[in-house]
Design a protein around this motif. Structure first.
Motif, short mmCIF file in Angstrom:
data_model
loop_
_atom_site.label_atom_id
_atom_site.label_comp_id
_atom_site.label_asym_id
_atom_site.label_seq_id
_atom_site.Cartn_x
_atom_site.Cartn_y
_atom_site.Cartn_z
N UNK A 1 -5.44 -4.80 1.24
CA UNK A 1 -4.65 -4.53 2.45
C UNK A 1 -4.16 -5.82 3.10
N UNK A 2 -4.53 -6.97 2.55
CA UNK A 2 -4.14 -8.24 3.16
C UNK A 2 -3.16 -9.03 2.30
N UNK A 3 -2.63 -8.40 1.24
CA UNK A 3 -1.60 -9.06 0.43
C UNK A 3 -0.30 -9.08 1.23
N UNK B 1 -2.54 -16.69 -3.46
CA UNK B 1 -2.01 -15.35 -3.26
C UNK B 1 -0.50 -15.38 -3.01
N UNK B 2 0.03 -16.55 -2.61
CA UNK B 2 1.46 -16.68 -2.30
C UNK B 2 2.32 -16.92 -3.54
N UNK C 1 -11.89 4.03 2.98
CA UNK C 1 -10.81 3.30 2.31
C UNK C 1 -10.87 1.81 2.65
N UNK C 2 -11.08 1.53 3.93
CA UNK C 2 -11.07 0.14 4.39
C UNK C 2 -12.45 -0.51 4.28
N UNK C 3 -13.06 -0.36 3.12
CA UNK C 3 -14.35 -0.99 2.89
C UNK C 3 -14.17 -2.49 2.71
N UNK C 4 -15.24 -3.24 2.83
CA UNK C 4 -15.17 -4.69 2.72
C UNK C 4 -14.56 -5.12 1.38
N UNK C 5 -14.96 -4.44 0.30
CA UNK C 5 -14.48 -4.82 -1.04
C UNK C 5 -13.00 -4.50 -1.25
N UNK C 6 -12.51 -3.51 -0.52
CA UNK C 6 -11.12 -3.08 -0.71
C UNK C 6 -10.15 -3.73 0.27
N UNK D 1 7.77 -9.59 -4.92
CA UNK D 1 7.77 -8.64 -3.82
C UNK D 1 8.14 -9.27 -2.49
N UNK D 2 8.81 -8.48 -1.65
CA UNK D 2 9.28 -9.00 -0.36
C UNK D 2 8.15 -9.04 0.67
N UNK D 3 8.31 -9.90 1.67
CA UNK D 3 7.29 -10.12 2.68
C UNK D 3 7.03 -8.89 3.54
N UNK D 4 5.76 -8.77 4.01
CA UNK D 4 5.40 -7.79 5.02
C UNK D 4 5.74 -8.39 6.38
N UNK D 5 6.52 -7.67 7.18
CA UNK D 5 6.90 -8.20 8.48
C UNK D 5 8.15 -9.06 8.41
N UNK D 6 8.57 -9.62 9.54
CA UNK D 6 9.86 -10.30 9.64
C UNK D 6 9.86 -11.76 9.22
#
Length: 319
Positions: free
Chosen positions: A107-109, A255-256, A98-103, A161-166
């Motif tokens: 996971x970093x959005x 991306x922001x 799942x965590x391949x380089x292309x994917x 969409x709301x932020x990941x984390x605080x």
């Protein structure tokens, strides 16, 4: 502490200082020991203390570390992600598949993909309020928002969409002009209703980071470290430079979303690629989640403008 003003007394300020220094010493020791024992120079850090930005920057500067990653939702709010990964493993799914380089980019959005959370529950109520009080919606013009910021107006933004984390990362944020040193006091007193000593973080266009700040990395998408402010930052954007000459920086790219456009336009107007960015909430309240939350906080905290996905409101046009 029986009185909030006591935090300014030498005893309490020294206590806080010493606790911070001891935390830094312990964390640097643990980081160094981990690398020595494992012979791995890639360090990952999580847990509530991983939100200590000043300590993180000092860990990042340790010579044995080649790559340092802090999980953005490193407190309890990150547990669902760990549980999801654990669940996949329990289903005999290889995470490496799942965590391949292309994917990995997916996971970093830094925001949730639910761009309009709970809309069905509150939208009718919000629209009724706007109609009842004849509150005029202005069609969103991001260039106009940038102009307002350049004119020292304080902007609340609640978009997508709301932020990941605080940390507020530009989707649930108050934005303000960092060129004026007094803006820090205005935000603490008028908007956030909190102690005067508390600093405010900057957002900066990523391609301009090295001109204003100094750190091992130029990418700081999650506001998890406290790079040093260069003289240019101290001179041109003093409102975001803390007393120790650091700032909890967020770097901005496409991306922001809207905040990237706003900051890019603001730079064209002022020549400065830095703004104050603080979380969209009142003191002792959580960050706003829905547009209705944002509207009610807008009424209490009194910023000049409220930006939604496709329209904005101006305070001086409210009854």
């Amino acid at each position: 502490i029986s009185n909030k003003e006591d935090v300014y007394k030498p005893y309490y300020s020294r206590l806080a200082y010493n606790l911070q220094k001891e935390t830094e010493r312990c964390l640097k020791y643990l980081a160094t020991q981990s690398i020595e024992k494992t012979k791995c120079k890639n360090l990952c850090f999580s847990g509530g203390v991983a939100l200590n930005c000043v300590a993180n920057e000092k860990i990042n500067d340790l010579k044995p570390i080649e790559n340092f990653y802090v999980f953005p939702a490193s407190g309890d709010s990150g547990l669902p992600i760990g549980l999801a990964l654990s669940g996949l493993e329990s289903m005999n799914i290889n995470l490496k598949d799942i965590l391949t380089f292309n994917k990995r980019k997916f996971f970093s959005i830094p925001y949730s993909q639910d761009k309009f959370p709970l809309t069905n529950y509150y939208n009718n109520d919000l629209e009724k309020i706007l109609r009842k009080y004849k509150i005029k919606k202005k069609q969103l013009d991001l260039n106009e928002i940038s102009k307002l910021l350049a004119n020292k107006k304080i902007i609340g933004i609640c978009s997508e969409g709301i932020e990941l984390g605080p940390r507020a990362l530009g989707h649930r944020s108050f934005l303000a002009d960092a060129r004026d040193r007094k803006m820090k006091d205005v935000l603490n007193k008028k908007i956030k209703h909190r102690e005067a000593y508390r600093p405010f973080a900057p957002i900066v266009l990523q391609n301009q980071f090295n001109n204003f700040f100094k750190s091992k990395y130029k990418e700081h998408p999650y506001m998890l470290m406290a790079p040093k402010c260069k003289k240019k930052a101290a001179h041109s954007v003093p409102a975001i430079c803390h007393v120790d000459k650091t700032a909890r920086v967020q770097t901005i790219t496409k991306i922001n979303g809207k905040v990237d456009v706003i900051l890019s336009n603001y730079m064209k107007i002022t020549g400065v690629p830095v703004l104050i960015n603080t979380s969209f909430n009142d003191n002792n309240e959580p960050i706003v989640f829905t547009k209705l939350d944002a509207f009610l906080t807008f009424l209490r905290c009194k910023p000049d403008v409220l930006v939604f996905d496709d329209f904005y409101l101006i305070r001086n046009q409210l009854k």
